[in-house]
Write a protein that holds these residues in place. Structure first.
Motif, PDB file in Angstrom:
ATOM      1  N   TRP A 141       0.897  -1.204   0.148  1.00 19.83           N
ATOM      2  CA  TRP A 141      -0.176  -0.053   0.118  1.00 19.83           C
ATOM      3  C   TRP A 141       0.729   1.210  -0.123  1.00 19.83           C
ATOM      4  O   TRP A 141       0.437   2.031  -0.767  1.00 19.83           O
ATOM      5  CB  TRP A 141      -0.980   0.071   1.191  1.00 19.83           C
ATOM      6  CG  TRP A 141      -1.745   1.145   1.260  1.00 19.83           C
ATOM      7  CD1 TRP A 141      -3.061   1.359   0.669  1.00 19.83           C
ATOM      8  CD2 TRP A 141      -1.667   2.468   2.067  1.00 19.83           C
ATOM      9  NE1 TRP A 141      -3.510   2.533   1.157  1.00 19.83           N
ATOM     10  CE2 TRP A 141      -2.691   3.407   1.871  1.00 19.83           C
ATOM     11  CE3 TRP A 141      -0.593   2.740   2.904  1.00 19.83           C
ATOM     12  CZ2 TRP A 141      -2.772   4.377   2.248  1.00 19.83           C
ATOM     13  CZ3 TRP A 141      -0.507   3.925   3.579  1.00 19.83           C
ATOM     14  CH2 TRP A 141      -1.875   4.754   3.263  1.00 19.83           C
ATOM     15  N   GLY A 146     -13.541   2.960  -3.998  1.00 20.94           N
ATOM     16  CA  GLY A 146     -13.858   1.715  -3.577  1.00 20.94           C
ATOM     17  C   GLY A 146     -15.079   1.592  -2.405  1.00 20.94           C
ATOM     18  O   GLY A 146     -15.162   1.190  -1.713  1.00 20.94           O
ATOM     19  N   PRO A 184     -15.884   1.977   2.773  1.00 20.00           N
ATOM     20  CA  PRO A 184     -14.992   1.099   3.587  1.00 20.00           C
ATOM     21  C   PRO A 184     -13.804   1.031   2.999  1.00 20.00           C
ATOM     22  O   PRO A 184     -12.684   1.249   3.864  1.00 20.00           O
ATOM     23  CB  PRO A 184     -15.643  -0.372   3.126  1.00 20.00           C
ATOM     24  CG  PRO A 184     -17.373   0.054   2.889  1.00 20.00           C
ATOM     25  CD  PRO A 184     -17.112   1.146   2.243  1.00 20.00           C
ATOM     26  N   LEU A 185     -13.318   1.436   1.827  1.00 25.39           N
ATOM     27  CA  LEU A 185     -11.950   1.555   1.261  1.00 25.39           C
ATOM     28  C   LEU A 185     -11.540   2.754   1.935  1.00 25.39           C
ATOM     29  O   LEU A 185     -10.297   2.877   2.356  1.00 25.39           O
ATOM     30  CB  LEU A 185     -11.982   1.435  -0.141  1.00 25.39           C
ATOM     31  CG  LEU A 185     -10.664   1.335  -0.777  1.00 25.39           C
ATOM     32  CD1 LEU A 185     -10.001  -0.044  -0.694  1.00 25.39           C
ATOM     33  CD2 LEU A 185     -10.396   1.512  -2.291  1.00 25.39           C
ATOM     34  N   ILE A 210     -10.327   2.183   5.399  1.00 24.51           N
ATOM     35  CA  ILE A 210      -9.073   1.296   5.366  1.00 24.51           C
ATOM     36  C   ILE A 210      -7.912   2.196   4.914  1.00 24.51           C
ATOM     37  O   ILE A 210      -6.762   1.873   5.434  1.00 24.51           O
ATOM     38  CB  ILE A 210      -9.327   0.244   4.341  1.00 24.51           C
ATOM     39  CG1 ILE A 210     -10.321  -0.911   4.846  1.00 24.51           C
ATOM     40  CG2 ILE A 210      -8.006  -0.474   4.348  1.00 24.51           C
ATOM     41  CD1 ILE A 210     -10.567  -1.922   3.907  1.00 24.51           C
ATOM     42  N   LEU A 249      -4.651   2.511   7.220  1.00 21.30           N
ATOM     43  CA  LEU A 249      -3.184   2.404   6.711  1.00 21.30           C
ATOM     44  C   LEU A 249      -2.407   3.633   6.631  1.00 21.30           C
ATOM     45  O   LEU A 249      -1.197   3.536   7.044  1.00 21.30           O
ATOM     46  CB  LEU A 249      -3.187   1.803   5.312  1.00 21.30           C
ATOM     47  CG  LEU A 249      -4.039   0.422   5.288  1.00 21.30           C
ATOM     48  CD1 LEU A 249      -4.354   0.302   3.746  1.00 21.30           C
ATOM     49  CD2 LEU A 249      -2.800  -0.476   5.510  1.00 21.30           C
ATOM     50  N   GLY A 281      -5.997  -6.329  -4.321  1.00 26.36           N
ATOM     51  CA  GLY A 281      -7.186  -5.627  -3.906  1.00 26.36           C
ATOM     52  C   GLY A 281      -7.268  -4.318  -4.540  1.00 26.36           C
ATOM     53  O   GLY A 281      -8.017  -3.784  -4.897  1.00 26.36           O
ATOM     54  N   ARG A 303     -14.984  -5.016  -5.263  1.00 23.99           N
ATOM     55  CA  ARG A 303     -15.277  -4.035  -4.310  1.00 23.99           C
ATOM     56  C   ARG A 303     -15.081  -4.837  -3.040  1.00 23.99           C
ATOM     57  O   ARG A 303     -14.261  -4.193  -2.197  1.00 23.99           O
ATOM     58  CB  ARG A 303     -16.561  -3.166  -4.097  1.00 23.99           C
ATOM     59  CG  ARG A 303     -16.212  -1.766  -4.911  1.00 23.99           C
ATOM     60  CD  ARG A 303     -17.710  -0.867  -4.738  1.00 23.99           C
ATOM     61  NE  ARG A 303     -17.281   0.373  -5.310  1.00 23.99           N
ATOM     62  CZ  ARG A 303     -17.880   1.484  -4.944  1.00 23.99           C
ATOM     63  NH1 ARG A 303     -18.878   1.337  -4.360  1.00 23.99           N
ATOM     64  NH2 ARG A 303     -17.306   2.623  -5.493  1.00 23.99           N
ATOM     65  N   SER A 315     -11.868  -6.231  -2.703  1.00 21.14           N
ATOM     66  CA  SER A 315     -10.760  -5.321  -2.376  1.00 21.14           C
ATOM     67  C   SER A 315     -10.848  -4.734  -1.011  1.00 21.14           C
ATOM     68  O   SER A 315      -9.731  -4.432  -0.297  1.00 21.14           O
ATOM     69  CB  SER A 315     -10.905  -3.997  -3.357  1.00 21.14           C
ATOM     70  OG  SER A 315     -12.142  -3.177  -2.781  1.00 21.14           O
ATOM     71  N   TRP A 316     -12.022  -4.823  -0.234  1.00 26.22           N
ATOM     72  CA  TRP A 316     -12.034  -4.264   1.292  1.00 26.22           C
ATOM     73  C   TRP A 316     -11.319  -5.349   1.879  1.00 26.22           C
ATOM     74  O   TRP A 316     -10.578  -5.130   2.913  1.00 26.22           O
ATOM     75  CB  TRP A 316     -13.646  -4.200   1.526  1.00 26.22           C
ATOM     76  CG  TRP A 316     -14.347  -3.146   0.997  1.00 26.22           C
ATOM     77  CD1 TRP A 316     -13.905  -1.847   0.040  1.00 26.22           C
ATOM     78  CD2 TRP A 316     -15.475  -3.146   0.720  1.00 26.22           C
ATOM     79  NE1 TRP A 316     -14.793  -1.249  -0.327  1.00 26.22           N
ATOM     80  CE2 TRP A 316     -15.881  -1.587  -0.002  1.00 26.22           C
ATOM     81  CE3 TRP A 316     -16.760  -3.681   1.176  1.00 26.22           C
ATOM     82  CZ2 TRP A 316     -17.285  -1.511  -0.404  1.00 26.22           C
ATOM     83  CZ3 TRP A 316     -18.064  -3.423   0.932  1.00 26.22           C
ATOM     84  CH2 TRP A 316     -18.183  -2.090  -0.149  1.00 26.22           C
ATOM     85  N   VAL A 323      -7.233  -5.192   0.714  1.00 27.24           N
ATOM     86  CA  VAL A 323      -6.449  -4.125   1.294  1.00 27.24           C
ATOM     87  C   VAL A 323      -6.603  -3.935   2.863  1.00 27.24           C
ATOM     88  O   VAL A 323      -5.750  -3.405   3.486  1.00 27.24           O
ATOM     89  CB  VAL A 323      -6.974  -2.702   0.443  1.00 27.24           C
ATOM     90  CG1 VAL A 323      -6.279  -1.763   0.808  1.00 27.24           C
ATOM     91  CG2 VAL A 323      -7.173  -3.042  -0.825  1.00 27.24           C
TER      92      VAL A 323
END
Lengths: 367, 66
Positions: free
Chosen positions: A190, A319, A322-323, A326, A330, B30, B42, B45-46, B49
């Motif tokens: 990431w 995304g 939720p993305l 995250i 991170l 992801g 999606r 990916s959650w 990631v």
């Protein structure tokens, strides 16, 4: 050595980037919360959208003495039209005013992108220092990548006897050392992606200039020496012709003649596709500023496509919520890696002196 | 010392790099799926990631128990 120095030089700036980046992940939501995210009125069923020429006239009347630079359609807000005005077509980007208009009533809905988040954005992008500040942060981002890669190399001698995820609480220093290793190793992909795409973003203007000097110059060759358009063609007619040229695409934005995204003779209508990926890959259609006739339409070169695809990978806005959450977690983990790294360096330096006397190295590769 | 649960005489690169490489590949997959597909991609990916966050929490919880 490489790890220590590449990190140390960039530490303060990386912390700045991580800390200002954190609220920017939720830029859209925060703006909305603070009232800087204009919302369109709920349209009557069957209501007809106003012509873009009318919205353009309204935008000019709202900001007298200014000119239109761009008109933009947000992918997620089909009932809003955003107009950029500035004191001249190639005016300073910081002097631009962005206002949203209701697509059905042409009513102004307020300004876009102002508010406190703009301060975070400026700090994050160029520290209020314009292009030099941007390129400097790009260099710091590059050092971040060097620090990550050199960290991978160092990881082996330091952790070869420990199983992955070991967290000791022997001493504060060893505890932070283990956290530094764990979080650094676990976020590596990431961090490399966000770091590299951030660096690519700092080169956006350089890439745009390159495109203008090569591909765009080639596309507008027939117009060399002609005076710029006096009476601009109808926007609605122009957009319709752009849509006909690229049937399966929607208009992302239109750049007015003379703005940085086009030539001095042409409207450039940037079209986008419908999938998450193709909606990023814009395709410019150039249209004569006076007649609105299509002059040329070509895909963007690979480097600009790479830039456009790299943007979501930096912002984390592709995304859903939720993305984004995250992304924020991170980011916090990366802040801990940078902070603990700085802490470990300070402690090592402080203890190095006393231990040099005792002849006992402190934290060393296990062999 | 809770530290070296499984002390190894020499290093084992799989034990050292295996976890991070696996998670790195998962994260990258992801990051790209969310870009390429809107539906199921999606959700994947959650998970992919987000895995580093969950696993870090798990390591932390496990450390407390020992």
């Amino acid at each position: 050595m490489i790890h220590t120095w590449s990190s140390l030089i960039s530490t303060l700036f990386l912390l700045l980037l991580c800390v200002t980046g954190l609220p920017l992940i939720f830029h859209h939501e925060i703006d909305e919360l603070l009232g800087y995210g204009p919302k369109p009125e709920i349209a009557r069923p069957g209501a007809v959208k106003r012509s873009i020429d009318e919205i353009a006239r309204t935008a000019l009347a709202n900001d007298p003495g200014r000119v239109l630079q761009y008109i933009l359609w947000d992918k997620d807000e089909p009932n809003t039209v955003i107009a950029f005005t500035n004191n001249k077509v190639d005016g300073d980007p910081d002097a631009a005013t962005l206002r949203a208009y209701d697509a059905h009533s042409a009513k102004p809905l307020g300004s876009v992108g102002g508010g406190p988040m703009l301060i975070f954005l400026k700090l994050h992008v160029d520290m209020f220092a314009g292009r030099p500040g941007k390129l400097f942060l790009g260099a710091m981002g590059f050092l971040f990548l060097v620090a990550i890669i050199s960290g991978v190399v160092l990881y082996w001698p330091f952790t070869r006897r420990l199983s992955f995820g070991t967290l000791r609480d022997k001493s504060r220093r060893i505890a932070w050392f283990d956290w530094h290793n764990l979080l650094g190793a676990i976020t590596i992909a990431w961090a490399l992606v966000v770091g590299a795409t951030g660096v690519i973003n700092t080169l956006a203007e350089v890439m745009l200039s390159q495109w203008k000097a090569t591909e765009l110059a080639d596309m507008v060759k027939p117009y060399a020496g002609k005076p710029p358009p006096v009476h601009l063609a109808s926007l609605d007619a122009t957009l319709e012709k752009a849509r006909k040229t690229t049937p399966d695409m929607n208009v992302s934005f239109v750049a007015f003649p003379g703005t940085p995204f086009t030539s001095s003779h042409h409207f450039a209508v940037f079209m986008r596709g419908h999938t998450p990926l193709t909606s990023r890959l814009l395709k410019p259609v150039l249209l004569d500023g006076e007649t609105g006739e299509v002059s040329d339409a070509r895909d963007l070169p690979v480097y600009l496509k790479a830039l456009l695809v790299s943007q979501p990978l930096h912002f984390g806005d592709y995304g859903g919520m939720p993305l984004k959450i995250i992304w924020a977690l991170l980011d916090v983990m990366t802040i801990v890696v940078i902070g603990s790294g700085l802490y470990l360096w300070v402690v090592k330096r402080r203890k190095h002196r006393s231990h040099a006397i005792a002849g006992q190295p402190l934290l060393q590769p296990s062999g | 010392m809770t530290a070296a649960r499984k002390p190894r005489s020499s290093g084992n690169w799989r034990a050292v790099y295996g976890g991070p490489i696996l998670l790195g590949v998962l994260s990258t997959a992801g990051l790209l799926t969310a870009l390429l597909s809107e539906g199921a991609g999606r959700y994947f990916s959650w998970i992919a990631v987000g895995a580093p966050v969950v696993i870090t929490a798990w390591f932390f919880a496990r450390r407390r128990r020992t």
